[in-house]
Enzyme design. Structure first.
Site, PDB file in Angstrom:
ATOM      1  N   THR A   1      49.336  42.627  46.894  1.00 52.42           N
ATOM      2  CA  THR A   1      50.090  43.814  47.304  1.00 52.42           C
ATOM      3  C   THR A   1      49.707  44.146  48.744  1.00 52.42           C
ATOM      4  OG1 THR A   1      50.037  44.592  45.034  1.00 52.42           O
ATOM      5  CG2 THR A   1      50.569  46.217  46.731  1.00 52.42           C
TER       6      THR A   1
ATOM      7  N   PHE B   1      53.812  42.502  39.289  1.00 54.29           N
ATOM      8  CA  PHE B   1      53.900  43.775  38.564  1.00 54.29           C
ATOM      9  C   PHE B   1      53.107  43.750  37.262  1.00 54.29           C
ATOM     10  CE2 PHE B   1      57.697  43.276  41.149  1.00 54.29           C
ATOM     11  CZ  PHE B   1      57.689  44.464  41.874  1.00 54.29           C
TER      12      PHE B   1
ATOM     13  N   CYS C   1      44.844  49.263  41.208  1.00 52.95           N
ATOM     14  CA  CYS C   1      46.164  49.262  41.839  1.00 52.95           C
ATOM     15  C   CYS C   1      46.689  50.649  42.187  1.00 52.95           C
ATOM     16  CB  CYS C   1      47.168  48.542  40.947  1.00 52.95           C
ATOM     17  SG  CYS C   1      46.861  46.771  40.896  1.00 52.95           S
TER      18      CYS C   1
ATOM     19  N   ARG D   1      37.214  49.175  38.402  1.00 50.08           N
ATOM     20  CA  ARG D   1      37.542  49.640  39.757  1.00 50.08           C
ATOM     21  C   ARG D   1      38.254  50.988  39.684  1.00 50.08           C
ATOM     22  NH1 ARG D   1      40.094  44.085  42.152  1.00 50.08           N
ATOM     23  NH2 ARG D   1      40.752  43.874  39.984  1.00 50.08           N
TER      24      ARG D   1
ATOM     25  N   GLY E   1      46.462  63.125  30.495  1.00 44.89           N
ATOM     26  CA  GLY E   1      45.085  62.682  30.301  1.00 44.89           C
ATOM     27  C   GLY E   1      44.210  63.116  31.447  1.00 44.89           C
TER      28      GLY E   1
ATOM     29  N   ASP F   1      39.023  29.618  44.859  1.00 41.30           N
ATOM     30  CA  ASP F   1      38.369  30.902  45.100  1.00 41.30           C
ATOM     31  C   ASP F   1      37.178  30.653  46.006  1.00 41.30           C
ATOM     32  OD1 ASP F   1      38.718  33.775  43.329  1.00 41.30           O
ATOM     33  OD2 ASP F   1      36.882  33.560  44.505  1.00 41.30           O
TER      34      ASP F   1
ATOM     35  N   LYS G   1      44.864  52.673  45.035  1.00 44.51           N
ATOM     36  CA  LYS G   1      44.935  52.054  46.365  1.00 44.51           C
ATOM     37  C   LYS G   1      46.381  51.940  46.854  1.00 44.51           C
ATOM     38  CE  LYS G   1      44.953  47.044  45.670  1.00 44.51           C
ATOM     39  NZ  LYS G   1      46.329  46.802  46.073  1.00 44.51           N
TER      40      LYS G   1
ATOM     41  N   ASN H   1      54.567  51.422  42.089  1.00 49.35           N
ATOM     42  CA  ASN H   1      53.269  51.972  41.689  1.00 49.35           C
ATOM     43  C   ASN H   1      53.143  53.449  42.062  1.00 49.35           C
ATOM     44  OD1 ASN H   1      52.347  49.793  40.361  1.00 49.35           O
ATOM     45  ND2 ASN H   1      50.790  49.190  41.856  1.00 49.35           N
TER      46      ASN H   1
HETATM   47  N1  LIG Z   1      44.959  43.592  39.003  1.00 50.70           N
HETATM   48  C1  LIG Z   1      46.207  43.982  38.809  1.00 50.70           C
HETATM   49  O1  LIG Z   1      46.545  44.561  37.770  1.00 50.70           O
HETATM   50  C2  LIG Z   1      47.258  43.725  39.842  1.00 50.70           C
HETATM   51  C3  LIG Z   1      48.604  43.863  39.504  1.00 50.70           C
HETATM   52  C4  LIG Z   1      49.573  43.637  40.476  1.00 50.70           C
HETATM   53  C5  LIG Z   1      49.196  43.301  41.774  1.00 50.70           C
HETATM   54  N2  LIG Z   1      47.866  43.204  42.089  1.00 50.70           N
HETATM   55  C6  LIG Z   1      47.513  42.817  43.459  1.00 50.70           C
HETATM   56  O2  LIG Z   1      47.154  41.447  43.455  1.00 50.70           O
HETATM   57  C7  LIG Z   1      46.088  41.206  44.378  1.00 50.70           C
HETATM   58  C8  LIG Z   1      44.912  40.583  43.654  1.00 50.70           C
HETATM   59  O3  LIG Z   1      44.430  41.524  42.703  1.00 50.70           O
HETATM   60  P1  LIG Z   1      43.342  41.111  41.617  1.00 50.70           P
HETATM   61  O4  LIG Z   1      43.179  42.278  40.725  1.00 50.70           O
HETATM   62  O5  LIG Z   1      43.664  39.780  41.064  1.00 50.70           O
HETATM   63  O6  LIG Z   1      42.051  40.976  42.547  1.00 50.70           O
HETATM   64  P2  LIG Z   1      40.646  40.373  42.140  1.00 50.70           P
HETATM   65  O7  LIG Z   1      39.641  41.071  42.987  1.00 50.70           O
HETATM   66  O8  LIG Z   1      40.484  40.357  40.667  1.00 50.70           O
HETATM   67  O9  LIG Z   1      40.737  38.839  42.599  1.00 50.70           O
HETATM   68  C9  LIG Z   1      40.822  38.434  43.930  1.00 50.70           C
HETATM   69  C10 LIG Z   1      40.127  37.082  44.034  1.00 50.70           C
HETATM   70  O10 LIG Z   1      40.388  36.538  45.332  1.00 50.70           O
HETATM   71  C11 LIG Z   1      39.214  35.830  45.738  1.00 50.70           C
HETATM   72  N3  LIG Z   1      39.258  35.544  47.173  1.00 50.70           N
HETATM   73  C12 LIG Z   1      38.880  36.343  48.203  1.00 50.70           C
HETATM   74  N4  LIG Z   1      39.070  35.690  49.368  1.00 50.70           N
HETATM   75  C13 LIG Z   1      39.600  34.470  49.070  1.00 50.70           C
HETATM   76  C14 LIG Z   1      40.023  33.351  49.846  1.00 50.70           C
HETATM   77  N5  LIG Z   1      39.937  33.347  51.160  1.00 50.70           N
HETATM   78  N6  LIG Z   1      40.500  32.270  49.188  1.00 50.70           N
HETATM   79  C15 LIG Z   1      40.594  32.259  47.839  1.00 50.70           C
HETATM   80  N7  LIG Z   1      40.206  33.288  47.063  1.00 50.70           N
HETATM   81  C16 LIG Z   1      39.702  34.377  47.678  1.00 50.70           C
HETATM   82  C17 LIG Z   1      38.099  36.742  45.275  1.00 50.70           C
HETATM   83  O11 LIG Z   1      36.863  36.079  45.255  1.00 50.70           O
HETATM   84  C18 LIG Z   1      38.607  37.165  43.889  1.00 50.70           C
HETATM   85  O12 LIG Z   1      38.164  36.281  42.885  1.00 50.70           O
HETATM   86  C19 LIG Z   1      45.788  42.569  45.015  1.00 50.70           C
HETATM   87  O13 LIG Z   1      46.520  42.683  46.208  1.00 50.70           O
HETATM   88  C20 LIG Z   1      46.305  43.552  43.985  1.00 50.70           C
HETATM   89  O14 LIG Z   1      46.682  44.772  44.570  1.00 50.70           O
HETATM   90  C21 LIG Z   1      46.894  43.390  41.149  1.00 50.70           C
END
Ligand SMILES: NC(=O)c1ccc[n+]([C@@H]2O[C@H](COP(=O)([O-])OP(=O)(O)OC[C@H]3O[C@@H](n4cnc5c(N)ncnc54)[C@H](O)[C@@H]3O)[C@@H](O)[C@H]2O)c1
Length: 437
Positions: free
Chosen positions: A120, A149, A257, A324, A250, A31, A260, A205
């Site tokens: 995503t 997912f 997700c 978020r 609700g 990270d 966006k 989604n």
């Molecule tokens: N949160 C969910 O429920 C969920 C479910 C399915 C898909 N997604 C998708 O998965 C992706 C990640 O979502 P999330 O909720 O885990 O996001 P998040 O914001 O919780 O985590 C993203 C992480 O990536 C890090 N990061 C940024 N730039 C980086 C780099 N260059 N190298 C390494 N790390 C870096 C950030 O510091 C952060 O810790 C998104 O595209 C989201 O749409 C999320």
């Protein structure tokens, strides 16, 4: 067993990395946030996700955390991208973090590691990444789309028992290697092309969001015609062609997700010249649904100026600390704009950016002296809300049940004025408001 480099230690990267380690793979999670990496190295979990701490704990020999790209890439057969893709001002997906990962990859990676896209992303991203890798001289690096997912709150079990694993590849062998990596996980595998895999995620989604906005509109009709949306949804969901999921009325969806991804698909279609009208409606219904809470409060209290309102639950859904796009944000600021004072409680989320909101430590402290309480998130702790202790603490025992969590009859019998979503048959008659002192 494989070596995996995971880019991103958020909800997706951390859960996926930890769960792959649990399958026996060696995982290095990278990270860019030093405090996040330091916490993980100390054995602390930077996000709230049930069960994740135990998976991290029992796999600490197979998991490493780093800020260093080279350490994550070194010897890795799979380079997972799980960075955030938030919306831009235009509503498209912001791919800055994705491009940062692609451009950070060293130029001399040997063998054939596969970049696996978990983030995503808009349809077409895989082709652009493929072209960028080729342009950087990394034609030896494969590319596979493997959308995620998982749902926050159940992310660990979603990984171990997924409904499906979607794999979109340019090169079938790369796809097969990612399929093999999932050995030990019981889930239907769909192998397809990269564009289709990318669209599966956005379409899924968008469809879940559509179901929520649909049942919320049905709830609004229920309020006009005297039907109860809880029974209507149950009757609809018993149809095997429809099923019961995501038919809970609700105050609208939120989170990192659905909003966006609805926006990203709407804009993606628009950019291609196609107006995705259904998603416009899904979006607008959701925006209005959050604001209807304010109207419900006004129906009972008149002007909200000087009124104190309790918001119960702040996270966008239970079992997560994720704030978020949480509906609580919109409701809090609409109430403040109407001149109300806002007190709020959540068992896990501790937002520091809700200016003007009085964050309290317990439900009882939050409701003390308030003119109304709104159930914003259906935390299990709130199921026992309708007690004499709570009622006596409130200046006015009005509850707007934004998630239809409570039993309306029992709540009224306990001395509360009850207002749910789409449940007019149970709504308490409106009392004339007390004049504000
Ligand atoms: N949160 C969910 O429920 C969920 C479910 C399915 C898909 N997604 C998708 O998965 C992706 C990640 O979502 P999330 O909720 O885990 O996001 P998040 O914001 O919780 O985590 C993203 C992480 O990536 C890090 N990061 C940024 N730039 C980086 C780099 N260059 N190298 C390494 N790390 C870096 C950030 O510091 C952060 O810790 C998104 O595209 C989201 O749409 C999320």
């Amino acid at each position: 067993m494989a070596k995996i480099g995971m880019f991103g230690a958020g909800y997706v990267g951390l859960v996926t990395g930890a769960c792959f380690a649990d399958l026996g793979h060696e995982v290095v999670i990278r990270d860019i946030l030093p405090e996040r990496i330091e916490m993980l190295r100390r054995g602390e979990v930077p996000i709230y996700e049930p069960g994740l701490d135990a998976v991290l704990e029992r796999n600490h020999d197979r998991l490493r955390f780093t800020l260093d790209v080279a350490e994550a890439v070194d010897g890795a057969e799979f380079l997972y991208v799980a960075v955030g893709t938030p919306p831009t001002e235009s509503g498209d997906a912001d791919l800055t973090a994705v491009w940062a990962v692609v451009d950070e990859l060293p130029l001399d990676i040997p063998g054939r590691p596969v970049v696996v896209m978990k983030s995503t992303v808009p349809v077409g991203t895989g082709s652009h990444v493929r072209a960028r890798l080729d342009a950087r001289g990394l034609s030896n690096v494969g590319y596979v789309s493997n959308p995620e997912f998982l749902a926050e709150g159940t992310a660990v079990t979603d990984f171990t028992t997924p409904d499906r694993i979607v794999i979109g590849a340019f090169d079938a062998e790369d796809g097969d290697r990612v399929v093999e990596l999932h050995e030990g996980i019981d889930g239907e595998v769909l192998c397809t092309d990269v564009h289709s895999a990318e669209l599966v995620k956005l379409a899924a989604n968008a469809f879940l969001s559509t179901r929520i906005s649909f049942i919320n509109e049905i709830a609004n009709v229920c309020e006009l015609v005297g039907a109860d949306v809880v029974d209507v949804a149950r009757g609809v969901g018993l149809d095997h062609r429809l099923g019961p999921h995501f038919l809970r009325a609700g105050i609208g969806f939120g989170g990192s997700c659905f909003p966006k991804d609805v926006s990203a698909l709407k804009q993606l279609a628009g950019n291609e010249g196609y107006p995705f009208m259904l998603l416009h409606a899904v979006w607008e219904v959701n925006e209005l649904q959050k604001r209807r809470v304010v109207q419900k409060l006004q129906k009972h209290l008149g002007s909200l100026r000087g009124r104190r309102i309790a918001l119960l639950g702040l996270a966008f859904k239970p079992n997560t600390d994720d704030m978020r796009e949480a509906p609580s944000r919109v409701i809090a600021y609409r109430l403040i704009a109407e001149g109300a004072e806002v007190a709020a409680w959540d068992p896990v989320a501790r937002p520091t950016d809700l200016a003007g909101v009085d964050i309290c430590d317990s439900v009882l402290e939050t409701v003390r002296g308030v003119d109304a309480a709104v159930i914003v998130t259906e935390w299990p702790e709130l199921a026992s809300f309708a007690s004499s202790e709570i009622r006596d603490a409130m200046a006015n025992p009005l509850v707007v049940d934004g998630r239809n969590l409570l039993d309306p009859e029992k709540t009224q019998a306990a001395g509360f004025t009850y207002e749910g979503i789409g449940r007019p048959r149970h709504a308490s008659p409106v009392q004339p408001p007390e004049p504000v002192a």
